[in-house]
Motif scaffolding. Structure first.
Motif, PDB file in Angstrom:
ATOM      1  N   THR A 174     -19.432 -38.779  14.879  1.00 37.59           N
ATOM      2  CA  THR A 174     -18.102 -39.967  13.710  1.00 37.59           C
ATOM      3  C   THR A 174     -17.998 -39.260  13.127  1.00 37.59           C
ATOM      4  O   THR A 174     -17.974 -40.080  12.004  1.00 37.59           O
ATOM      5  CB  THR A 174     -18.339 -40.723  13.925  1.00 37.59           C
ATOM      6  OG1 THR A 174     -20.331 -41.357  13.506  1.00 37.59           O
ATOM      7  CG2 THR A 174     -18.938 -41.851  15.868  1.00 37.59           C
ATOM      8  N   ASN A 175     -18.806 -38.439  12.649  1.00 39.95           N
ATOM      9  CA  ASN A 175     -19.236 -37.434  10.677  1.00 39.95           C
ATOM     10  C   ASN A 175     -18.777 -36.127  10.687  1.00 39.95           C
ATOM     11  O   ASN A 175     -19.560 -36.144  11.295  1.00 39.95           O
ATOM     12  CB  ASN A 175     -19.566 -38.131   9.713  1.00 39.95           C
ATOM     13  CG  ASN A 175     -19.562 -38.139   8.317  1.00 39.95           C
ATOM     14  OD1 ASN A 175     -20.013 -37.086   8.187  1.00 39.95           O
ATOM     15  ND2 ASN A 175     -18.882 -38.789   7.459  1.00 39.95           N
ATOM     16  N   ASN A 176     -17.922 -35.555   9.581  1.00 43.94           N
ATOM     17  CA  ASN A 176     -17.844 -34.061  10.295  1.00 43.94           C
ATOM     18  C   ASN A 176     -19.275 -33.605   9.388  1.00 43.94           C
ATOM     19  O   ASN A 176     -19.473 -32.730   9.502  1.00 43.94           O
ATOM     20  CB  ASN A 176     -16.588 -33.936   9.099  1.00 43.94           C
ATOM     21  CG  ASN A 176     -16.460 -34.053   7.899  1.00 43.94           C
ATOM     22  OD1 ASN A 176     -17.397 -34.691   7.211  1.00 43.94           O
ATOM     23  ND2 ASN A 176     -15.032 -33.943   7.373  1.00 43.94           N
ATOM     24  N   MET A 177     -19.898 -34.423   8.196  1.00 46.87           N
ATOM     25  CA  MET A 177     -21.050 -34.513   7.743  1.00 46.87           C
ATOM     26  C   MET A 177     -22.066 -33.960   8.261  1.00 46.87           C
ATOM     27  O   MET A 177     -22.243 -33.339   9.172  1.00 46.87           O
ATOM     28  CB  MET A 177     -21.062 -34.335   6.046  1.00 46.87           C
ATOM     29  CG  MET A 177     -20.474 -34.293   5.807  1.00 46.87           C
ATOM     30  SD  MET A 177     -19.614 -33.056   4.899  1.00 46.87           S
ATOM     31  CE  MET A 177     -20.770 -32.603   4.523  1.00 46.87           C
ATOM     32  N   MET A 178     -22.506 -35.222   9.538  1.00 46.84           N
ATOM     33  CA  MET A 178     -23.113 -35.164  10.236  1.00 46.84           C
ATOM     34  C   MET A 178     -22.500 -33.841  11.793  1.00 46.84           C
ATOM     35  O   MET A 178     -23.958 -33.958  11.982  1.00 46.84           O
ATOM     36  CB  MET A 178     -22.402 -36.761  10.922  1.00 46.84           C
ATOM     37  CG  MET A 178     -23.648 -36.701  12.372  1.00 46.84           C
ATOM     38  SD  MET A 178     -23.669 -38.475  13.163  1.00 46.84           S
ATOM     39  CE  MET A 178     -24.264 -39.720  12.752  1.00 46.84           C
ATOM     40  N   THR A 179     -21.693 -33.793  11.929  1.00 49.33           N
ATOM     41  CA  THR A 179     -21.353 -32.539  13.228  1.00 49.33           C
ATOM     42  C   THR A 179     -22.484 -31.559  12.548  1.00 49.33           C
ATOM     43  O   THR A 179     -23.033 -31.101  13.220  1.00 49.33           O
ATOM     44  CB  THR A 179     -19.298 -32.739  13.003  1.00 49.33           C
ATOM     45  OG1 THR A 179     -19.235 -33.848  13.516  1.00 49.33           O
ATOM     46  CG2 THR A 179     -19.763 -31.597  14.176  1.00 49.33           C
ATOM     47  N   LEU A 180     -22.149 -30.776  11.346  1.00 48.79           N
ATOM     48  CA  LEU A 180     -22.903 -29.947  10.580  1.00 48.79           C
ATOM     49  C   LEU A 180     -24.380 -29.676  11.148  1.00 48.79           C
ATOM     50  O   LEU A 180     -24.924 -28.874  11.263  1.00 48.79           O
ATOM     51  CB  LEU A 180     -22.611 -29.315   9.882  1.00 48.79           C
ATOM     52  CG  LEU A 180     -21.457 -29.451   9.246  1.00 48.79           C
ATOM     53  CD1 LEU A 180     -21.217 -29.091   7.889  1.00 48.79           C
ATOM     54  CD2 LEU A 180     -20.815 -28.030   9.511  1.00 48.79           C
ATOM     55  N   GLU A 181     -25.107 -30.740  10.826  1.00 50.50           N
ATOM     56  CA  GLU A 181     -26.349 -30.384  11.004  1.00 50.50           C
ATOM     57  C   GLU A 181     -27.273 -31.366  12.567  1.00 50.50           C
ATOM     58  O   GLU A 181     -27.488 -31.245  12.875  1.00 50.50           O
ATOM     59  CB  GLU A 181     -26.416 -32.802  10.500  1.00 50.50           C
ATOM     60  CG  GLU A 181     -26.535 -32.936   8.730  1.00 50.50           C
ATOM     61  CD  GLU A 181     -27.626 -33.864   8.301  1.00 50.50           C
ATOM     62  OE1 GLU A 181     -28.687 -34.283   9.616  1.00 50.50           O
ATOM     63  OE2 GLU A 181     -27.645 -34.156   7.572  1.00 50.50           O
ATOM     64  N   ILE A 182     -25.764 -31.782  13.811  1.00 49.97           N
ATOM     65  CA  ILE A 182     -26.174 -32.446  14.219  1.00 49.97           C
ATOM     66  C   ILE A 182     -26.509 -30.361  15.232  1.00 49.97           C
ATOM     67  O   ILE A 182     -26.395 -30.229  16.103  1.00 49.97           O
ATOM     68  CB  ILE A 182     -24.952 -33.011  15.522  1.00 49.97           C
ATOM     69  CG1 ILE A 182     -25.138 -34.079  15.636  1.00 49.97           C
ATOM     70  CG2 ILE A 182     -24.426 -32.634  17.028  1.00 49.97           C
ATOM     71  CD1 ILE A 182     -23.891 -35.168  16.194  1.00 49.97           C
ATOM     72  N   LEU A 183     -24.377 -29.772  14.650  1.00 53.61           N
ATOM     73  CA  LEU A 183     -25.010 -28.276  15.272  1.00 53.61           C
ATOM     74  C   LEU A 183     -26.475 -27.498  14.949  1.00 53.61           C
ATOM     75  O   LEU A 183     -26.892 -26.700  16.390  1.00 53.61           O
ATOM     76  CB  LEU A 183     -24.104 -27.758  14.638  1.00 53.61           C
ATOM     77  CG  LEU A 183     -22.431 -27.591  15.421  1.00 53.61           C
ATOM     78  CD1 LEU A 183     -21.503 -27.142  14.171  1.00 53.61           C
ATOM     79  CD2 LEU A 183     -22.408 -27.225  16.574  1.00 53.61           C
ATOM     80  N   GLU A 184     -27.027 -27.915  14.040  1.00 49.49           N
ATOM     81  CA  GLU A 184     -28.433 -27.263  13.351  1.00 49.49           C
ATOM     82  C   GLU A 184     -29.200 -28.068  14.175  1.00 49.49           C
ATOM     83  O   GLU A 184     -30.306 -26.767  14.527  1.00 49.49           O
ATOM     84  CB  GLU A 184     -28.192 -27.597  12.248  1.00 49.49           C
ATOM     85  CG  GLU A 184     -27.677 -27.037  10.758  1.00 49.49           C
ATOM     86  CD  GLU A 184     -27.533 -27.789   9.864  1.00 49.49           C
ATOM     87  OE1 GLU A 184     -29.131 -28.490   9.232  1.00 49.49           O
ATOM     88  OE2 GLU A 184     -27.231 -27.218   8.467  1.00 49.49           O
ATOM     89  N   GLY A 185     -29.511 -29.111  14.524  1.00 50.56           N
ATOM     90  CA  GLY A 185     -30.594 -29.545  15.171  1.00 50.56           C
ATOM     91  C   GLY A 185     -29.989 -28.840  16.488  1.00 50.56           C
ATOM     92  O   GLY A 185     -31.416 -28.257  17.107  1.00 50.56           O
ATOM     93  N   PHE A 186     -29.155 -28.523  17.164  1.00 48.35           N
ATOM     94  CA  PHE A 186     -28.475 -27.628  18.741  1.00 48.35           C
ATOM     95  C   PHE A 186     -29.917 -26.450  18.766  1.00 48.35           C
ATOM     96  O   PHE A 186     -30.143 -25.921  18.979  1.00 48.35           O
ATOM     97  CB  PHE A 186     -27.515 -27.512  19.284  1.00 48.35           C
ATOM     98  CG  PHE A 186     -27.070 -29.493  19.567  1.00 48.35           C
ATOM     99  CD1 PHE A 186     -27.571 -30.229  19.723  1.00 48.35           C
ATOM    100  CD2 PHE A 186     -25.322 -29.650  19.714  1.00 48.35           C
ATOM    101  CE1 PHE A 186     -26.686 -31.287  21.007  1.00 48.35           C
ATOM    102  CE2 PHE A 186     -24.935 -30.527  20.068  1.00 48.35           C
ATOM    103  CZ  PHE A 186     -25.800 -31.621  20.774  1.00 48.35           C
TER     104      PHE A 186
END
Length: 337
Positions: free
Chosen positions: A247-259
């Protein structure tokens, strides 16, 4: 008893000239410590220069102030384009401030803009200064709220239908054959945008026959690295989840790092939709499906409505504008299954 500039100077241990300079935005002859001390005392004593106390101004400044909550988020660059273009076309200059989600800092910035006698203020609120917002509205100072709502306060605002945005994400996942969905969101803490995205996600899940549990929505502390840690922890426990709504574009980048750290493939193992279209979304690997907010339009309308409020000779009811989001489909949300 009326507070005077002498009271402020005495409490701060400085001269009236120093207080006057700071009131007028001239900080060049004051240390940062002195400036912050004087501004805090002014705020604590609720001191206002006489022209403002009388609700009068000697002249228009043709300046609008905007206080945003997080300038590191690229969403705001596009919003500011809309605000600045409209201000320029209407003969106004723009002062941009960043509260960085700090409510005390936000209060100081709003007070500082008023002391500089800007003609009006746009704010993306931290929502923790309800008393200050109410005071501004009650004294009929031109004030507009953007992106986030302030509960129980009738004020000009421009927001996006976040419930619909979340629904678009859920329905797109289902069209792609994904049914084990999870939503990641920063801890709402009264923030309407995040609350509404949770509400829309849960509602769309239920409407489409999907079970909503406590594990359907994961709330994350809004601090660097927390989203990455949360996604890694979650997928180690629930590796069968096949779709993530960020639900947030800065969060999305961290999620991709986690993946990446987990070795989870997008969209092969899990589909991903992010919130907010950015210049880099289409350049990610894979290109990111997003919920796009009409950011430029939000800024344009906010500036236009505030300027109308400034120019209005008579009292009028607040305008409430709700814009519609849209879905931009790319590879991260997967193909039809």
């Amino acid at each position: 008893m009326k507070v005077t500039i002498d009271d402020v100077a005495k409490m701060a241990g400085v001269s009236k000239t120093t207080v006057s300079r700071i009131l007028n935005g001239n900080y060049s002859q004051a240390t940062e410590e002195t400036k912050e001390k004087v501004l805090k005392i002014i705020r604590d004593l609720n001191y206002r220069p006489n022209p403002m106390a009388r609700g009068l101004k000697q002249m228009r400044t043709n300046i609008i102030g905007i206080v945003l909550s997080n300038l590191s988020n690229p969403f705001w660059s596009r919003v500011l384009e809309g605000v600045e273009d409209t201000c320029r076309q209407s003969g106004y200059s723009l002062m941009v401030c960043n509260s960085n989600e700090d409510s005390e800092r936000e209060a100081g910035l709003i007070d500082g803009l008023q002391m500089r006698q800007v003609d009006g203020i746009i704010v993306n609120p931290t929502v923790n200064n309800k008393e200050l917002y109410t005071e501004i509205v009650q004294k009929k100072y031109p004030f507009l709220v953007i992106n986030r709502r302030i509960s129980d306060l009738d004020v000009d605002d421009v927001v996006v239908d976040n419930i619909q945005g979340a629904r678009l994400a859920v329905e797109h996942f289902i069209e792609r054959g994904r049914r084990k969905l999870v939503c990641f969101v920063y801890e709402p803490e009264g923030i309407s945008t995040w609350q509404e995205r949770i509400q829309g996600f849960k509602k769309a899940m239920s409407e489409n026959g999907l079970v909503v549990t406590e594990q359907s929505v994961i709330q994350v502390d809004n601090a660097s690295g927390r989203a990455k840690a949360a996604i890694i922890d979650y997928f180690r426990q629930k590796p069968d989840v096949d779709a993530v709504f960020s639900t947030n574009n800065m969060m999305t980048l961290e999620i991709l790092e986690g993946f990446k750290e987990l070795g989870v493939e997008v969209p092969g193992q899990v589909a991903l939709i992010g919130y907010d279209e950015t210049v880099w979304a289409k350049h990610l690997n894979p290109p990111l499906t997003t919920i796009e907010q009409p950011a430029y339009e939000m800024g344009r309308i906010a500036a236009k409505n505030l300027i109308q409020r400034i120019d209005s000779k008579t009292a009028r009811k607040p305008k409430h504008v709700v814009l519609k989001p849209s879905l931009i489909v790319r590879q991260s949300s997967g193909d039809h299954q």
